[in-house]
Motif scaffolding. Structure first.
Motif, PDB file in Angstrom:
ATOM      1  N   LYS A 176       0.827  -1.207   0.000  1.00 45.39           N
ATOM      2  CA  LYS A 176       0.000   0.000   0.000  1.00 45.39           C
ATOM      3  C   LYS A 176       0.863   1.259   0.000  1.00 45.39           C
ATOM      4  CE  LYS A 176      -4.444  -1.699   1.587  1.00 45.39           C
ATOM      5  NZ  LYS A 176      -5.175  -1.174   0.423  1.00 45.39           N
ATOM      6  N   SER A 180      -8.153   0.430  -0.885  1.00 45.27           N
ATOM      7  CA  SER A 180      -8.831  -0.762  -1.402  1.00 45.27           C
ATOM      8  C   SER A 180      -8.848  -1.872  -0.363  1.00 45.27           C
ATOM      9  CB  SER A 180      -8.120  -1.260  -2.666  1.00 45.27           C
ATOM     10  OG  SER A 180      -6.856  -1.779  -2.333  1.00 45.27           O
ATOM     11  N   ASN A 181      -9.851  -2.704  -0.434  1.00 44.94           N
ATOM     12  CA  ASN A 181      -9.915  -3.954   0.345  1.00 44.94           C
ATOM     13  C   ASN A 181      -9.970  -3.790   1.859  1.00 44.94           C
ATOM     14  OD1 ASN A 181      -9.746  -5.620  -1.989  1.00 44.94           O
ATOM     15  ND2 ASN A 181      -7.575  -5.145  -2.082  1.00 44.94           N
ATOM     16  N   ASP A 220     -12.585  -3.367   3.695  1.00 48.23           N
ATOM     17  CA  ASP A 220     -13.705  -4.151   4.231  1.00 48.23           C
ATOM     18  C   ASP A 220     -13.335  -5.631   4.347  1.00 48.23           C
ATOM     19  OD1 ASP A 220     -13.410  -4.023   1.496  1.00 48.23           O
ATOM     20  OD2 ASP A 220     -15.536  -4.335   1.047  1.00 48.23           O
ATOM     21  N   LEU A 221     -12.713  -6.168   3.274  1.00 47.69           N
ATOM     22  CA  LEU A 221     -12.329  -7.585   3.303  1.00 47.69           C
ATOM     23  C   LEU A 221     -11.264  -7.812   4.370  1.00 47.69           C
ATOM     24  CD1 LEU A 221     -12.660 -10.375   2.028  1.00 47.69           C
ATOM     25  CD2 LEU A 221     -10.869  -9.776   0.390  1.00 47.69           C
ATOM     26  N   GLY A 222     -10.301  -6.880   4.472  1.00 48.79           N
ATOM     27  CA  GLY A 222      -9.256  -6.982   5.490  1.00 48.79           C
ATOM     28  C   GLY A 222      -9.848  -7.033   6.889  1.00 48.79           C
ATOM     29  N   THR A 262      -4.990 -16.976   5.844  1.00 51.74           N
ATOM     30  CA  THR A 262      -6.306 -16.975   5.200  1.00 51.74           C
ATOM     31  C   THR A 262      -6.810 -18.383   4.909  1.00 51.74           C
ATOM     32  OG1 THR A 262      -5.177 -16.638   3.094  1.00 51.74           O
ATOM     33  CG2 THR A 262      -6.059 -14.686   4.168  1.00 51.74           C
ATOM     34  N   THR A 289      -5.891 -10.548  -6.578  1.00 51.73           N
ATOM     35  CA  THR A 289      -6.989 -10.194  -5.685  1.00 51.73           C
ATOM     36  C   THR A 289      -6.691  -8.935  -4.874  1.00 51.73           C
ATOM     37  OG1 THR A 289      -8.723 -11.177  -4.316  1.00 51.73           O
ATOM     38  CG2 THR A 289      -6.454 -11.587  -3.619  1.00 51.73           C
ATOM     39  N   LEU A 290      -5.419  -8.667  -4.577  1.00 56.70           N
ATOM     40  CA  LEU A 290      -5.098  -7.484  -3.782  1.00 56.70           C
ATOM     41  C   LEU A 290      -5.019  -6.211  -4.602  1.00 56.70           C
ATOM     42  CD1 LEU A 290      -2.456  -8.646  -1.191  1.00 56.70           C
ATOM     43  CD2 LEU A 290      -4.604  -7.492  -0.733  1.00 56.70           C
ATOM     44  N   GLY A 327      -8.973  -5.930  -7.492  1.00 59.97           N
ATOM     45  CA  GLY A 327     -10.188  -6.552  -6.981  1.00 59.97           C
ATOM     46  C   GLY A 327     -11.350  -6.444  -7.955  1.00 59.97           C
ATOM     47  N   ASN A 359     -10.427 -16.535  -2.348  1.00 62.64           N
ATOM     48  CA  ASN A 359     -10.884 -15.630  -3.390  1.00 62.64           C
ATOM     49  C   ASN A 359     -12.377 -15.800  -3.666  1.00 62.64           C
ATOM     50  OD1 ASN A 359      -9.922 -13.607  -5.114  1.00 62.64           O
ATOM     51  ND2 ASN A 359     -10.013 -15.009  -6.854  1.00 62.64           N
ATOM     52  N   ARG A 389     -14.830 -12.758  -2.358  1.00 59.82           N
ATOM     53  CA  ARG A 389     -15.067 -11.802  -3.442  1.00 59.82           C
ATOM     54  C   ARG A 389     -16.446 -11.919  -4.068  1.00 59.82           C
ATOM     55  NH1 ARG A 389     -11.893  -7.527  -3.194  1.00 59.82           N
ATOM     56  NH2 ARG A 389      -9.746  -8.102  -2.762  1.00 59.82           N
TER      57      ARG A 389
END
Lengths: 188, 287
Positions: free
Chosen positions: A134, A142-143, A145-147, B16, B199-200, B203, B235, B239
């Protein structure tokens, strides 16, 4: 579009990628099966053709070479045994070495952050790798929320696993030479 | 009969892919399979080493193969990406004399070709006779209609991933799921890529690829997706965005654990992003 043609380009890329690029006759099966062709500025069959035609500058600064996810569909289905993924790897490394402005900086910075993290610990640690990515890419928002959901599920360990003989990893990086090293572009 | 494998967990099995690690170890224990973790293993380099690292792409996984040599048995690899990288390095060690000598010198171990990289799914579907698995079955997965999802690297490229299942139309995971009492749905997306390596950083692209796969699974009449890769699972699970009815995504070892009645496996379902428990309760597979 006029760009200077580099007639040695195909031989160099064929050598570095280990792919028989000259045998491509544009059946386009690679493009038909490619999961990310829809976001590429040049599709996989065009990439091969452009290598054949010596379009060095256009390819090294293209975004397409960074959009390949390495899924191996193209190489599995090519009647002439050409894996476009391997060609993209060679072109990415040439782009990094030559310090051209890369066509997909965020993806380039991700790979740099990943390799730096691996070199530091011997294994990849998501949180520190993502922080470095980052900071390098300035893709800060970005991401999140998923994090947060992964943190809540306790799936992102706070501390890295560090291997004991990290000097062996350092030696592998050294032995890999120029492509593995940080380029001037990457350091800015 | 006792079975024993060297074990290369890979980085994600502690993070993960946590459920994959726990369920793999639990299922192997229940089936009487010994997993001997390779001592001081390192990251395989994944997509980043082959994108930017040149020789690192084979050198990093080669170290793990050399470390596994003294164990003298096949290496069980749960992650498809790790499996692809270790298989590529193993081939290089076999065929490229200069590369092998260089690696042996840096790592200080000899390559004897005695630790063959194998996908965990290959081991689960090839090394156990159906009668043996059936004897361990406690709870048939009646009502579960999964689609089998292999993704990219378990079977591609065939020269490296080997021919343990059909490259374009694999069937072995379906057969295993049938044996567990599930009714696999037929579809043609089993080996389409989910885009996990982006994915990072992209997205947006990955959400489109995942959306297409989940829609295809719905069209096939499935009520869940089964994977054998921590990158595919994370993923596909993470996602699906704001789909009105997101689809649960299991590891094959989680479904084995459920069918074998292993509580330590079923206890992890709450840590998925798409909670699979309502589906399992509706089918009477979870209390």
């Amino acid at each position: 579009m006029s760009s200077p043609i580099d007639w040695r380009f195909m031989d160099i890329v064929a050598e570095r990628s280990g792919q028989p690029i000259a045998t491509c006759y544009q059946c386009r099966k690679c493009t038909a099966g490619c999961p990310t062709a829809f976001v590429m500025d040049y599709d996989p069959a065009q990439i091969v053709h452009m290598v054949q035609m010596g379009e060095r500058r256009a390819l090294l600064s293209s975004q397409a070479i960074w959009m390949c996810v390495g899924c191996e569909t193209c190489g599995t289905r090519c009647p002439n045994g050409i894996c476009v993924g391997r060609i993209n790897d060679a072109l990415r490394q040439m782009a990094a070495e030559e310090g051209v402005r890369v066509g997909a900086p965020a993806i380039y910075q991700f790979h740099r952050a990943f390799l730096n993290n691996l070199r530091r610990f011997g294994r990849v640690h998501e949180i520190t790798m993502i922080v470095e990515y980052k900071l390098r890419s300035l893709d800060l928002l970005s991401n999140l929320d998923l994090g947060a959901r992964l943190l809540l599920a306790r799936k992102l360990p706070p501390l890295p696993q560090v291997i004991r003989r990290r000097q062996e990893i350092a030696r592998l990086f050294e032995a890999a030479g120029a492509h593995a090293a940080e380029t001037p572009e990457g350091r800015e | 009969m006792s079975r024993s494998y060297a074990f290369y967990p890979g980085c994600t099995l502690h993070s993960t892919g946590l459920e994959y690690g726990v369920s793999t170890r639990a299922v192997c224990r229940a089936l009487g399979v010994e997993l001997v973790e390779i001592e001081d293993w390192n990251c395989c380099g994944a997509s980043s080493a082959h994108s930017l690292g040149g020789e690192l792409a084979d050198a990093l996984p080669a170290r793990n193969i050399l470390l596994a040599q003294p164990l003298g048995r096949d290496i069980a690899i749960p992650c498809a990406a790790c499996y692809g990288r270790l298989s590529s390095a193993d081939r290089r060690l076999r065929e490229d004399e200069a590369f092998r000598q260089q690696m042996e010198q840096v790592i200080g171990r000899e390559y004897a070709g005695q630790a063959r990289p194998r996908a965990l799914l290959d081991i689960l579907t090839s090394d156990f006779p159906p009668e043996e698995l059936r004897a361990h079955l406690r709870k048939p997965l009646t009502g579960l209609r999964p689609v089998s999802y292999y993704g990219c690297l378990l079977l591609r490229p065939p020269q490296i991933a080997g021919a343990w299942d059909d490259t374009e139309h694999p069937v072995k995971l379906d057969r295993l799921l049938e044996l567990l009492g599930a009714e696999p749905s037929r579809w043609t997306y089993a080996t389409d890529c989910c885009g996990a390596s982006m994915t990072l950083n992209r997205g947006d692209i990955v959400a489109r690829l995942v959306g297409r796969l989940v829609s295809a699974a719905e069209d096939a009449g499935a009520n869940c997706i089964v994977t054998a890769c921590p990158l595919c699972q994370a993923n596909l699970d993470g996602r699906q965005g704001r789909r009105p009815q997101p689809m649960p995504v299991f590891y094959v070892t989680e479904l084995l654990g459920l069918a074998l009645g292993l509580d330590e496996v079923t206890g992890l379902f709450g840590r998925h992003i798409v909670d699979p428990r309502p589906l399992l309760r509706r089918l009477g597979l979870l209390s």
